[in-house]
Design a protein around this motif. Structure first.
Motif: not given
Length: 1033
Positions: A67, A69, A738, A741, A744-745
């Protein structure tokens, strides 16, 4: 027959290169991919091996963060822009060699304020397509521009000062400074959003070279007789003090007018009515209007020639009224009385009738036929004031009626309206007075409020009026047919927008291009001091264009008229001395400014009179011209703007280009919707629902809005249905966040499992790969073709849907769950692991490139962490997805799809259970399906075959029939699988049966599969791996 099938299969396998221990392995042809072949699998207790075997498991390792942020996200995006050369990317791709070019011509945003989400929607949408085209090897031509002139900028620049006491040059200086400030803010925002362009080489409509190009268009259109001066009604804004074009209007659907019904007494009955009903006397024509102030300008009453009209008697007072038969019931309801018909006539029988004007003594007005009369509202008889209506003016032109203007530039009655009305505002007290005058004369029948759509000034938000004025016009009526013909060769998305464009062209008979302001391109016209006759021709305009190119249009006011109109130009023009002339004070409509942008930005040379070679645009600065790559078609591949431009820039560009070049300036149009709030409301400061893109990116402490970064804003644009209104707010932005995210995972998983892998030296040839790995390359190729098609159609939303389906269905729920054991527990340099890593690297590369047009920051960040790249390489300089046609292996789909069908049956037999705890027996009678399964498992029973890996079972037994001695707790299932090979030449519906029993083996403490002989003992595979690695206990 079976032998024939086996023989065919064996030949196919020999050609493909596959090998089977007993038969022939895989076949050549494939059936379409089945979306139902994958099920999510719980692989059991995850995590790394404990104790002494922890270091022997090859778990993912990467510095790529899960992540990003807050400030870290913002800093990283800016680092990526700097490190990966975002600022120089456009120039780099312009200098490289390319066989094809893609030209997206930028519609100039208005330089009158801060960047907003409408800008973000438009600019990012364009950038997504540009980056895609650049990635696939085309040379992109995209020059950002700004529309810098016009009333809105002038008003904002002057603020409360107004124009009083300021010279045109002072006004222009303030307006230029204001526009420059707005441009700087907007440009900085566009760069922060990652929009690819050469931001030092933009076009501005106030640039001298641009203005010169614009005047060349003006000159050619004037020489063709398409630009002319005339006195006719136009939309006039009293609040702005200038004429307005249709595109500068906003229609207020809630406007309230004081509508009236008024009588015009017939003083001369139509001859044909007298012949038929000579006994009728004292008849009044009943009219209805929403603009009572125009009654004093009435010159006629119009009727529909083919309609039926009645003379009716009011039951309450015996008054005789002439109305359309079709409107009689509505009029009776309005009057609140019955109407008795005493005579009926066709409209054509009304010819020759003459009425008395209700407010002007001794004035008579005729009854005239007209095609614009409708029966939708009113009485079917239309009050006609040629000075204050477009249709009215047409009637006046046909019947030679006077066009007398009794309203001044401030929207007040002139002295010609009479002493009672002089100086009264027509929309306010002037309306009151006219209604009072009608009441006094006995002509007012009824007054009522009418809520209807009415044109407002697009900037001051106040009503406009129609009044006649001497202005400069473009004869669009003579261009419409050619424009429509040119549109037939233009692709419009969505298709419905083409109908709207054609409809707006139909409604526009002329285009008023003169404006009574200072901040704009001066209309290059001189007027004779005594006669007022205009002096404008190719010689005068060419000279002024050259001056504008060198000095800018301020010189129109700065230079003496002797320089603007030198002796040689006067001589060529056959005009008198310069002292006879004064320069004009009007400027060009800003829609003409921007509508001529194709001439300044796309053209190399214009189609011009061969006798005047200097008319070409070769002298424009190189950045403002389109260097052609392979062809001389100077049309843009695409124009991309909001739906408000259907009647604006799309139309003005089309009309000017068709007029000059006889072709549209674009090959395709994309028309997108507007950005609105999450509640579906238009954004408004008063409603407090404005979403600021700067706040979206950087966050806002007061409102608690987190910083989302530029890629979230870009994802929002890409994911939206751009052909409708596009909603934005916390819900949409959090959803985008989301989604990124989760992406990205997925990328992190692949990067982690590629640690230490060098694709240049350790990649496995596809022919040597596991079949499931080859199958994933096949799916990757399908994926790449789908996203390529979607990007080509301006459908980034479909790109995201295809991306998410591929990740969810094909990767996370299928491939990743299958390969973890091979990645983590097989020897580091084993063929199986390297095969898997080779595919992961291809998938990672393909996914990263596929998201790059939408998420350039994330794509470059992944590329920096990915293996196999030279230092300094950037993704955007290395091309599009590199899929290969050899990845589409004949027969491969059948082998893996068949296994997946069996796998689905297996997993459905043990819902919620760990597949690794079970042994699976697959029984297939001798058939093509059996041969396909043999390609995945040569032995009758195996714990380590490719089939066992795909099933994720402890052990797989492959046999022709189920054993008779199955334990009582065995779970049974069966199914069928359709095989379609050689284009349908080989087609077989095969059946299979399965038996599922719990494994009797123990769980291996290293790989956690149930393949060990006893508890706390390594399975044979792990024993070998550990011993070879020197980690034996």
């Amino acid at each position: 027959m079976l032998l024939c099938r086996v023989s065919a299969a064996s030949h196919a396998l020999a050609r493909w290169g596959g090998r089977s221990h007993r038969a022939g392995g895989l076949l050549r042809r494939a059936i379409p991919f089945s979306s139902s072949r994958c099920c999510a699998v719980d692989s059991g207790e995850g995590g790394s091996a404990k104790g002494q075997y922890r270091d022997t498991v090859l778990l993912p390792r990467t510095d790529f963060p899960m992540k990003l942020t807050g400030q870290k996200l913002l800093d990283r995006e800016l680092e990526i822009q700097q490190e990966c050369g975002f600022a120089n990317l456009y120039s780099w791709q312009r200098e490289r060699k390319a066989k094809k070019e893609f030209c997206l011509h930028d519609g100039p945003p208005y330089a009158n304020g801060d960047p907003h989400v409408g800008h973000a929607l438009n600019k990012i949408l364009k950038d997504i397509r540009n980056r895609f085209e650049m990635l696939r090897g085309r040379q992109v031509h995209y020059v950002p521009g700004w529309d810098c002139h016009g009333l809105p900028i002038e008003l904002k620049a002057l603020g409360e000062l107004g124009r009083s006491g300021l010279s045109p040059l002072q006004i222009r200086q303030k307006a230029r400074e204001y526009a420059e400030g707005a441009i700087a803010r907007q440009k900085a925002a566009f760069q922060r959003w990652g929009v690819m362009a050469d931001w030092d080489q933009c076009y501005y409509t106030y640039d001298g070279a641009y203005e010169a190009a614009q005047l060349k268009v003006f000159k050619i259109m004037h020489s063709k007789g398409l630009i002319y001066q005339d006195y006719k009604p136009i939309f006039w804004s009293p609040s702005s003090g200038t004429a307005l074009a249709e595109a500068e209007l906003e229609y207020n659907p809630e406007h309230v007018s004081r509508a009236i019904y008024s009588t015009f007494p017939l003083i001369t009955l139509p001859p044909k009515v007298v012949t038929e009903r000579g006994d009728i006397e004292s008849v009044s024509v009943l009219v209805w209007t929403t603009q009572p102030w125009t009654i004093p300008a009435n010159q006629a009453i119009c009727y529909m020639p083919n309609a039926q009209y009645s003379i009716v008697k009011r039951a309450d007072n015996s008054q005789l009224l002439l109305v359309a038969m079709e409107r009689t019931a509505s009029v009776a309801a309005m009057l609140g009385t019955e109407l008795e018909s005493v005579g009926t006539f066709t409209g054509s029988q009304l010819e020759g009738g003459v009425c008395k004007h209700p407010t002007i003594p001794d004035k008579e007005v005729p009854l005239l036929p007209a095609n614009h009369v409708t029966m939708a509202k009113g009485t079917g008889l239309v009050h006609t004031a040629p000075a204050h209506g477009m249709d009215d003016y047409s009637v006046a032109s046909h019947f030679k009626l006077p066009v007398e203007c009794i309203v001044d530039e401030d929207g007040k009655f002139t002295e010609a309206a009479g002493p009672e009305l002089h100086n009264l505002s027509v929309m306010k007290e002037g309306t009151d007075k006219v209604i009072s005058m009608l009441k006094e004369s006995g002509a007012l029948v009824k007054e009522e409020q009418c809520i209807h759509s009415y044109p407002y000034d697009w900037r001051t938000k106040l009503p406009v009026i129609i009044r006649p004025s001497k202005q400069w016009f473009i004869n669009t009526a003579s261009l419409k047919d050619k424009a429509k013909e040119a549109l037939q060769n233009v692709r419009v998305l969505p298709e419905s927008a083409k109908g709207n464009l054609l409809a707006m062209l139909d409604r526009r008979t002329y285009w008023c291009i003169s404006r009574q302001r200072s901040w704009g391109v001066p209309i290059p016209v001189f007027y004779h001091r005594d006669t007022g006759e205009p002096l404008v021709n190719k010689h005068t305009v060419s000279h002024i264009a050259e001056l504008f190119r060198e000095k800018g249009s301020d010189c129109w006011w700065e230079l003496p008229i002797e320089t603007l109109l030198p002796p040689e130009v006067l001589q060529k023009s056959k005009a008198g001395p310069v002292t006879d002339y004064v320069r004009g004070e009007d400027v060009l409509d800003i829609w003409f400014d921007s509508g001529a942008s194709w001439a300044a930005v796309l053209e190399e040379e214009m189609e011009v009179d061969s006798q005047e070679p200097e008319s070409g645009f070769r002298w424009l600065p190189a950045p403002l011209r389109k260097p052609l790559v392979t062809e001389s078609d100077s049309r843009a591949d695409a124009y991309v703007e909001g739906k408000d431009q259907i009647g604006g820039w799309f139309q003005s560009s089309l009309l000017t280009s068709v007029a000059v070049r006889k072709k549209a300036p674009y090959k395709s149009l994309l028309v997108h919707g507007f950005a609105i709030s999450e509640r579906g409301e238009k954004m408004s400061k008063s409603l407090g629902n404005v979403v600021d893109p700067d706040t979206v990116i950087n966050g806002e402490k007061d409102s608690g809005l987190p910083p989302y970064g530029a890629d979230v804003l870009r994802w929002w644009v890409a994911e939206s249905n751009i052909f409708s209104e596009v909603q934005i707010g916390p819900t949409a932005l959090n959803s985008a966040k989301d989604s990124i995210s989760k992406l990205r995972n997925t990328l992190k998983f692949m990067l982690g499992n590629l640690h230490g892998f060098d694709p240049l030296t350790q990649a496995v040839d596809p022919k040597e790969m596991h079949y499931i790995d080859q199958y994933m390359l096949h799916l990757l190729r399908e994926y790449s073709m789908k996203v390529t098609d979607a990007y080509s159609e301006f459908d980034a939303g479909r790109v995201i849907r295809v991306l998410q389906a591929f990740i969810t269905r094909d990767l996370s729920s299928f491939y990743f769950s299958i390969i973890k054991d091979r990645l983590y527990c097989q020897p580091k340099d084993s063929l199986g692991r390297r095969s898997c890593q080779t595919v992961l690297e291809e998938i990672l590369d393909g996914l990263t490139r596929s998201i790059a047009p939408i998420l350039p920051h994330l794509a470059e960040e992944v590329y920096l962490h990915a293996p196999g790249h030279d230092k300094g390489d950037t993704l955007f300089k290395t091309g599009w997805i590199k899929s290969s046609s050899v990845w589409r292996r004949p027969g491969l789909e059948e082998a893996v799809e068949g296994a997946c069908a069996i796998r689905d049956a297996f997993l459905s037999s043990i819902p919620g259970k760990n597949a690794a705890q079970y042994n699976l027996t697959i029984a297939i009678e001798p058939s093509l399906l059996f041969e396909l399964m043999e390609s995945l498992q040569e032995e009758p029973s195996s714990t380590s075959s490719q089939l066992a890996e795909l099933m994720m079972a402890a052990r797989v037994n492959l046999t022709s029939q189920l054993p008779r001695d199955l334990p009582s707790d065995a779970l049974l299932n069966h199914g069928t699988f359709l095989i379609n090979l050689e284009g349908g030449v080989i087609r077989e519906d095969s059946t299979y049966d399965i038996a599922v029993v719990p494994s009797s083996a123990a769980r291996c403490p290293r790989c956690r599969r149930y393949t060990a002989e006893a508890a706390d003992c390594l399975c044979p595979r792990c024993q070998t791996v550990v011993s070879q690695a020197g980690h034996a206990p």
